[in-house]
Design an enzyme around this catalytic site. Sequence first.
Site, PDB file in Angstrom:
ATOM      1  N   LYS A  65       0.218   7.700   1.119  1.00  0.00           N
ATOM      2  CA  LYS A  65       1.537   7.746   1.730  1.00  0.00           C
ATOM      3  C   LYS A  65       1.227   9.228   1.260  1.00  0.00           C
ATOM      4  O   LYS A  65       2.697  10.082   1.943  1.00  0.00           O
ATOM      5  CB  LYS A  65       2.605   7.967   0.370  1.00  0.00           C
ATOM      6  N   SER A 314      -3.807   0.249   1.562  1.00  0.00           N
ATOM      7  CA  SER A 314      -3.212   0.954   1.741  1.00  0.00           C
ATOM      8  C   SER A 314      -2.681   1.749   0.813  1.00  0.00           C
ATOM      9  O   SER A 314      -2.297   2.995   0.244  1.00  0.00           O
ATOM     10  CB  SER A 314      -2.062   0.827   2.366  1.00  0.00           C
TER      11      SER A 314
END
Length: 417
Positions: A65, A314
Amino acid sequence: MATHPEKSSSSASLPVSLNDVRMAAERISGSVVRTPTLVSQTLSKLVGAKVYLKFENLQFTAAYKERGALNTLLQLPQEARDKGVIAASAGNHAQGLAYHGAKLGIPVTIVMPRSTPTVKVMQTEGHGATVVLEGETFDAAYAHARKLEVERGLTFVHPFDQPSIIAGQGTVALEMLADAPDIDTLVIPIGGGGLISGVGTVAKSGGKPIELIGVQAELYPSMYNRRNHTALPCEGDTLAEGIAVKQPGDLTAQFVEALVDDIVLVSETRLEEAVSLMLQIEKTVVEGGGAAGLAALLTYPERFKDKTVGIILSGGNIDTRLLANVLLRDLARDGRLARVRVRLQDRPGALYNVVRIFGEQQVNIIEIYHQRIFTSLPAKGLITEIECETRDRAHLERLVEALRVGGGFEVSLVELG
């Protein structure tokens, strides 16, 4: 497997191009980690495909992110930088925005639901952000963030439904495909859809056809519903909280429709197994959403057989107590950790005879629970439950057989739900 040959032409109308992703990569270069892309020989053998892993859990905030957040912050005009930015998030977006905002001297406000765990609040504040707790749900926190955006003249940074965010997330794919150009299939987790939108922009822009498969948790199939015109419920306590999004983005849904070949769903059991395997095999910690790609390979091995698959780890932000529970539950499913329930007669030596058989079978006893009162058995009957450690499922079955046949006991196993 579903394919959409018209995708390459429809992608031309999308608001993020390959050039946008390349510019984002130049912008953020040196400020985020260029994480490694490595082939996993053990996982490849396990699933029957060549598996590449992209270790985005090695970013400073342990999640990809940061890329979209930094790309967005770097494009703000000076006036917006001076006033600051605001976001609604209880997860990785909050930390990525807070971390890079502090480094750039941009004030960051994060609105979180009041139910957000204290550790997440402290982590976000530790990166220099101002945290506002408002509402009991994410929707309430989001609404309050948009209200503060107007009242204070702040710039709202969306966690996924924003072109600059999508372009930043796409830099993951630029690196991955540069390091492993033989990848022919990408399996990407979907929450709001920012990551798969950026990855798809890169994957579908090259000369080589790359299949793009999205993954969602069965409990939160929001993008799956939107794509397939279904109405599966989106609720429940999922291990993959980072991709537990009830309402996908309107913008990202356009990317998914244009670029994604298929979306698959994975169970909580497979997510737990994937988290455990990543720690056992790769010695790396991933959160539930970060394990979704591997969970898909475990769930649908035939559809990925003999392919060269890239999966993105992720994020690695998982609560340590939750991780411990996942690992112990995985041991229980494999038969290496078990709770054996034995019915005894309440007489001297009964428990000794049970424990003796455990010793003969070389099974390690961890805990013993004796139950005399709260049972439906007669007054002279009792139940004992023994937590134990075995080598594998076959070893456990030999123990149960020895108790039943050699000891004459009534035996059952306390199974996981």
